[in-house]
Motif scaffolding. Structure first.
Motif, PDB file in Angstrom:
ATOM      1  N   LEU A 102      -9.087  12.213   1.798  1.00 13.39           N
ATOM      2  CA  LEU A 102      -7.951  11.839   2.654  1.00 13.39           C
ATOM      3  C   LEU A 102      -6.703  12.654   2.314  1.00 13.39           C
ATOM      4  O   LEU A 102      -5.957  13.070   3.207  1.00 13.39           O
ATOM      5  N   SER A 105      -4.889  15.239   4.767  1.00 15.24           N
ATOM      6  CA  SER A 105      -3.464  15.010   5.069  1.00 15.24           C
ATOM      7  C   SER A 105      -2.674  16.311   4.941  1.00 15.24           C
ATOM      8  O   SER A 105      -1.860  16.653   5.816  1.00 15.24           O
ATOM      9  N   VAL A 145       3.578  12.754   2.528  1.00 14.33           N
ATOM     10  CA  VAL A 145       2.379  12.168   1.916  1.00 14.33           C
ATOM     11  C   VAL A 145       2.773  11.053   0.943  1.00 14.33           C
ATOM     12  O   VAL A 145       2.177   9.968   0.949  1.00 14.33           O
ATOM     13  N   ALA A 173      -1.138   7.821   3.808  1.00 13.98           N
ATOM     14  CA  ALA A 173      -0.594   9.185   3.780  1.00 13.98           C
ATOM     15  C   ALA A 173      -0.976   9.947   5.047  1.00 13.98           C
ATOM     16  O   ALA A 173      -0.139  10.622   5.668  1.00 13.98           O
ATOM     17  N   PHE A 174      -2.247   9.826   5.443  1.00 13.40           N
ATOM     18  CA  PHE A 174      -2.726  10.491   6.666  1.00 13.40           C
ATOM     19  C   PHE A 174      -1.987   9.947   7.884  1.00 13.40           C
ATOM     20  O   PHE A 174      -1.579  10.706   8.780  1.00 13.40           O
ATOM     21  N   LYS A 175      -1.798   8.634   7.914  1.00 11.11           N
ATOM     22  CA  LYS A 175      -1.062   7.992   9.014  1.00 11.11           C
ATOM     23  C   LYS A 175       0.353   8.553   9.129  1.00 11.11           C
ATOM     24  O   LYS A 175       0.836   8.881  10.214  1.00 11.11           O
ATOM     25  N   VAL A 209       1.481  11.451   8.075  1.00 12.89           N
ATOM     26  CA  VAL A 209       1.424  12.844   8.534  1.00 12.89           C
ATOM     27  C   VAL A 209       1.330  12.891  10.066  1.00 12.89           C
ATOM     28  O   VAL A 209       1.998  13.695  10.725  1.00 12.89           O
ATOM     29  N   THR A 218      -5.090   4.978  10.536  1.00 14.96           N
ATOM     30  CA  THR A 218      -4.912   6.183  11.344  1.00 14.96           C
ATOM     31  C   THR A 218      -4.487   5.796  12.758  1.00 14.96           C
ATOM     32  O   THR A 218      -3.635   6.458  13.369  1.00 14.96           O
TER      33      THR A 218
END
Length: 448
Positions: free
Chosen positions: A28, A32, A50, A321-323, A325, A370
């Motif tokens: 992940l 990211s 992040v 963190a991905f969310k 980004v 996400t």
């Protein structure tokens, strides 16, 4: 372009986890950074984004998640979960054994996270099936349904709790509407679906399960366990506190009570974090001190619970963190513009995005987080009830569990099923829960 970049990121995530067998958290983080670079984010902002996503998600969730794990562990280690299950089995009787398993799994599922509940309840279900000479899958499907529904719809489970935090929804409302949705969903996907599954794959109901991998199970003499009433009360206490606070808060809004000290105290006690702390302290007494268990043993249970959820917390943080980004990189705004003027309900859109991501990624929590990154910018354009968007996201994130989800393999191995039988039972069961969840959310949205 932004959506194409998201697709590339998801494909990369699948390659890292499934092909290269890389740890989900590390995968992940890599994705990211890669997606942030592809979206053209300034280099000096990427690390900050992040860190913000990871810290913001865990800051809201870590306390509830950690305390919830400790509460569940105390109930399990004291024999409280076994007492709940066996008492209900005795009360309901042999003819209504499925309903006993549903109710027991639902109560225990509120206190325990899905995987923990599964590992705890499967030996009990196997023992009951052996004693009553019924199929283990006949009891296993209702059990898995109840655990999955509580995991997807009811705080303090990580999915609905963290999505509520991301959307800014009232967690008490999520709990209240979650209960309204959960009960009919459990009935449809549990005992009723079992009848259909028996026709689809009759051979699977003749299988002898395999729980050797669980090792030696801790069993209790029933007289050595806490009482049924106190066990149920301890397991349900966080839900009771949050529900009371929500009901009083809703009454205050509809009847225009003066928001005095009483309302503020009730809201403070009913906050998810406060409710979990109070519930844990009650459990330390009811499941430990009151039964003359040394404090060292009680704290050992708490320490073990925290150690067991460490990686899960990091994975949730990685999803956060991905969310972030996706939000800071402008993907969320792009989706919002794409659906500007669209008549599609944010509830339906949240479910659809979560469902696609769940099928792609496997992890319900990562799919839900996400989805939040893509849906949050849309919510400012509508007056939709945020609690219902949370539940729609949770429902979508449960759909069609298959080979990229750990739950699929756990169910397959424990019940000794073939791939075809697992798809016809577990995958179909999760899909029914997801679709029922969406239908009931849309129904409630007509009134709130």
């Amino acid at each position: 372009m932004p959506l194409l970049i998201v697709v590339v990121g998801i494909i990369l995530l699948l390659i890292l986890i499934m092909a290269l067998k890389l740890n989900t958290f590390i995968s992940l983080l890599i994705v990211s950074f890669v997606v942030a670079l592809m979206l053209g984010m300034p280099l000096e902002n990427i690390v900050k984004t992040v860190e913000t996503g990871l810290g913001g998600t865990l800051g809201h969730l870590a306390l509830i998640f950690g305390l919830g794990a400790m509460l569940g562990k105390l109930i399990a280690d004291s024999g409280g979960a076994q007492r709940i299950a066996m008492t209900l089995v005795n009360k309901f009787g042999e003819k209504r054994i499925q309903w006993a398993v549903v109710v027991a799994s639902f109560i225990i599922g509120i206190a325990l996270f899905f995987e923990v509940g599964l590992v705890l309840l499967i030996p009990i279900v196997f023992a009951i099936a052996r004693e009553l000479k019924v199929s283990v899958l006949f009891l296993g499907i209702p059990m898995a349904t109840a655990l999955s529904v509580t995991h997807g719809f009811l705080p303090p489970h990580p999915g609905p709790t963290v999505i509520a935090g991301e959307y800014g929804a009232n967690i008490g409302e999520v709990l209240l509407y979650g209960f309204i949705i959960a009960i009919p969903t459990v009935i449809i996907a549990g005992p009723l679906f079992t009848k259909l599954a028996r026709k689809l794959v009759p051979d699977s109901f003749t299988r002898v399960g395999n729980i050797a991998s669980l090792g030696e199970q801790k069993t209790f003499k029933i007289e050595d366990t806490p009482g049924f009433g106190i066990s149920v009360f301890t397991a349900m206490l966080p839900v009771i506190l949050m529900a009371i606070a929500t009901i009083i808060s809703l009454m205050q809004k509809t009847m225009n009570f003066h928001e005095g000290h009483f309302i503020k105290i009730v809201e403070f006690i009913g906050d998810a974090s406060t409710a979990m702390i109070i519930s844990l302290l009650v459990a330390v007494y009811t499941m430990g001190i009151r039964r003359n268990i040394p404090m060292q043993n009680i704290m050992d249970s708490c320490s073990t619970a925290i150690a067991n959820i460490g990686m899960m917390l990091l994975i949730i943080g990685g999803g956060g963190a991905f969310k972030q980004v996706l939000i800071d990189g402008g993907v969320g705004d792009y989706v919002a513009k794409l659906f500007e003027g669209s008549s599609m309900s944010p509830i339906l859109l949240a479910w659809l995005i979560a469902a696609i991501l769940r099928i792609s990624l496997g992890s319900a929590t990562v799919a839900a987080l996400t989805t939040a990154g893509l849906v949050i910018p849309l919510l400012g354009q509508t007056d939709v009830n945020l609690a219902l968007v949370v539940l729609a996201t949770g429902a979508g994130s449960l759909i069609a569990s298959h080979v990229n989800d750990a739950g699929f393999w756990m169910f397959k191995e424990y019940f000794n099923l073939s791939m075809k039988e697992t798809f016809a039972t577990w995958t179909l069961l999760e899909t029914i829960i997801s679709v029922c969840g969406l239908v009931f959310v849309l129904f409630i949205s007509l009134f709130v």
